[in-house]
Design a protein around this motif. Structure first.
Motif, PDB file in Angstrom:
ATOM      1  N   ILE A 189      11.387 -53.041 186.995  1.00  0.00           N
ATOM      2  CA  ILE A 189      10.510 -54.266 187.368  1.00  0.00           C
ATOM      3  C   ILE A 189      10.245 -54.042 188.880  1.00  0.00           C
ATOM      4  O   ILE A 189      10.886 -53.602 189.828  1.00  0.00           O
ATOM      5  N   ILE A 190       8.897 -54.323 189.127  1.00  0.00           N
ATOM      6  CA  ILE A 190       8.484 -54.400 190.781  1.00  0.00           C
ATOM      7  C   ILE A 190       8.361 -56.066 190.969  1.00  0.00           C
ATOM      8  O   ILE A 190       7.594 -56.640 190.008  1.00  0.00           O
ATOM      9  N   LEU A 191       9.073 -56.707 191.640  1.00  0.00           N
ATOM     10  CA  LEU A 191       8.993 -58.046 192.363  1.00  0.00           C
ATOM     11  C   LEU A 191       8.234 -58.057 193.421  1.00  0.00           C
ATOM     12  O   LEU A 191       8.512 -57.383 194.371  1.00  0.00           O
ATOM     13  N   ILE A 233      11.197 -64.499 195.866  1.00  0.00           N
ATOM     14  CA  ILE A 233      11.306 -63.242 194.969  1.00  0.00           C
ATOM     15  C   ILE A 233      12.716 -62.675 194.883  1.00  0.00           C
ATOM     16  O   ILE A 233      13.015 -62.240 193.784  1.00  0.00           O
ATOM     17  N   LEU A 234      13.567 -62.859 195.892  1.00  0.00           N
ATOM     18  CA  LEU A 234      14.781 -62.358 195.856  1.00  0.00           C
ATOM     19  C   LEU A 234      15.623 -63.193 195.199  1.00  0.00           C
ATOM     20  O   LEU A 234      16.781 -62.673 194.447  1.00  0.00           O
ATOM     21  N   SER A 235      15.421 -64.410 195.062  1.00  0.00           N
ATOM     22  CA  SER A 235      16.380 -65.163 194.121  1.00  0.00           C
ATOM     23  C   SER A 235      15.800 -64.708 192.766  1.00  0.00           C
ATOM     24  O   SER A 235      16.873 -64.737 191.952  1.00  0.00           O
ATOM     25  N   ILE A 236      14.828 -64.404 192.233  1.00  0.00           N
ATOM     26  CA  ILE A 236      14.455 -64.014 191.092  1.00  0.00           C
ATOM     27  C   ILE A 236      15.115 -62.823 190.823  1.00  0.00           C
ATOM     28  O   ILE A 236      15.953 -62.630 189.651  1.00  0.00           O
ATOM     29  N   ALA A 237      15.243 -61.763 191.593  1.00  0.00           N
ATOM     30  CA  ALA A 237      16.065 -60.417 191.458  1.00  0.00           C
ATOM     31  C   ALA A 237      17.714 -60.800 191.583  1.00  0.00           C
ATOM     32  O   ALA A 237      18.137 -59.906 190.554  1.00  0.00           O
ATOM     33  N   VAL A 240       6.937 -59.239 200.501  1.00  0.00           N
ATOM     34  CA  VAL A 240       8.070 -59.059 200.383  1.00  0.00           C
ATOM     35  C   VAL A 240       8.147 -58.263 198.795  1.00  0.00           C
ATOM     36  O   VAL A 240       7.440 -58.643 197.948  1.00  0.00           O
ATOM     37  N   GLN A 241       8.756 -57.160 198.673  1.00  0.00           N
ATOM     38  CA  GLN A 241       8.482 -56.574 197.538  1.00  0.00           C
ATOM     39  C   GLN A 241      10.049 -55.919 197.149  1.00  0.00           C
ATOM     40  O   GLN A 241      10.725 -55.464 198.001  1.00  0.00           O
ATOM     41  N   SER A 242      10.460 -55.707 195.920  1.00  0.00           N
ATOM     42  CA  SER A 242      11.873 -55.403 195.600  1.00  0.00           C
ATOM     43  C   SER A 242      11.591 -54.416 194.160  1.00  0.00           C
ATOM     44  O   SER A 242      10.646 -54.940 193.475  1.00  0.00           O
ATOM     45  N   ALA A 263       8.613 -72.815 191.764  1.00  0.00           N
ATOM     46  CA  ALA A 263       7.638 -72.013 191.158  1.00  0.00           C
ATOM     47  C   ALA A 263       8.387 -70.685 190.901  1.00  0.00           C
ATOM     48  O   ALA A 263       7.909 -69.961 189.936  1.00  0.00           O
ATOM     49  N   ASN A 264       9.292 -69.948 191.588  1.00  0.00           N
ATOM     50  CA  ASN A 264       9.646 -68.661 191.195  1.00  0.00           C
ATOM     51  C   ASN A 264      10.521 -68.538 190.046  1.00  0.00           C
ATOM     52  O   ASN A 264      10.450 -67.740 189.340  1.00  0.00           O
ATOM     53  N   MET A 265      11.219 -69.712 189.765  1.00  0.00           N
ATOM     54  CA  MET A 265      12.030 -69.757 188.160  1.00  0.00           C
ATOM     55  C   MET A 265      10.788 -70.057 187.176  1.00  0.00           C
ATOM     56  O   MET A 265      11.433 -69.575 186.169  1.00  0.00           O
ATOM     57  N   VAL A 266       9.653 -70.585 187.395  1.00  0.00           N
ATOM     58  CA  VAL A 266       8.794 -70.866 186.337  1.00  0.00           C
ATOM     59  C   VAL A 266       8.497 -69.180 186.027  1.00  0.00           C
ATOM     60  O   VAL A 266       8.227 -68.898 184.803  1.00  0.00           O
ATOM     61  N   LEU A 267       7.999 -68.558 187.151  1.00  0.00           N
ATOM     62  CA  LEU A 267       7.738 -67.335 187.075  1.00  0.00           C
ATOM     63  C   LEU A 267       8.657 -66.166 186.181  1.00  0.00           C
ATOM     64  O   LEU A 267       8.517 -65.593 185.341  1.00  0.00           O
TER      65      LEU A 267
END
Length: 192
Positions: free
Chosen positions: A5-7, A15-19, A48-50, A141-145
């Motif tokens: 996965i690329i976040l 983004i980092l919370s999703i990760a 920001v990318q992970s 919004a990040n949690m919706v994603l």
């Protein structure tokens, strides 16, 4: 099972919370996990990318090779396109449709959206609007994603919900419930 996965997004979007939630759920499944983060100029609205790699077998590198990503999860549509060359031909793009215009020459959003839609496997949604409709703040919004990406992750929906409960527990029940509501909103859009 394997999922690379690329976040992607802009600093401060979560983004980092999703990760963290995906990683928590994967580790709880007994999977292996490798993560490489590039924070960029996150405090200034930079990218920001992970790279997040999950597998039921040992993982030897934390970086995803070009053309090796199963999934791009992006809170910013132009940032999703930045990494599209890393996507497998049958990979998925799950992205917010709302731009975060942080550069003076940001391209026409309609062209950005059209390019995303040209990919066979994509989910495009207004994460902020869905968060508000679920009774969560737009910051969720990040949690919706994340919810919209669940069907592509290979991780059971309930494991993601349990991961949210563990990750956000120290912030209190109201925050946990708000994030779960946001995840459910994205999930139900994605499975339709």
């Amino acid at each position: 099972m394997k999922c690379d996965i690329i976040l992607a997004g802009v600093g401060g979007q979560g983004i980092l919370s999703i990760a963290t939630v995906i990683g928590e759920a994967a580790l709880n499944e007994g999977w292996y996990l490798k993560q490489a983060e590039v924070h960029g100029m996150s405090q200034r609205g930079g990218d920001v990318q992970s790279n997040l790699r999950l597998s039921d077998e040992p993982i030897h590198s934390d970086l995803i090779t070009k053309g090796g990503a199963d999934l791009i999860i992006s809170l910013e549509p132009l940032e999703a396109l930045r990494y599209v060359q890393s996507l497998k031909p049958d990979g998925w793009i799950v992205t917010n449709e709302t731009p975060f215009v942080n550069i003076p020459n940001y391209p026409d959003i309609n062209e950005v959206i059209a390019h995303i839609r040209s990919h066979k496997n994509h989910v495009l949604l207004n994460c902020e609007e869905l968060a508000k409709a679920a009774g969560a703040p737009s910051q969720a919004a990040n949690m919706v994603l994340l919810g919209a990406a669940i069907p592509m992750l290979g991780i059971d929906h309930d494991k993601i919900i349990a991961g949210i409960s563990r990750v956000f527990a120290r912030k209190g029940e109201a925050i946990v419930n708000s994030n779960i509501a946001a995840v459910e909103a994205g999930y139900h859009v994605s499975i339709k």
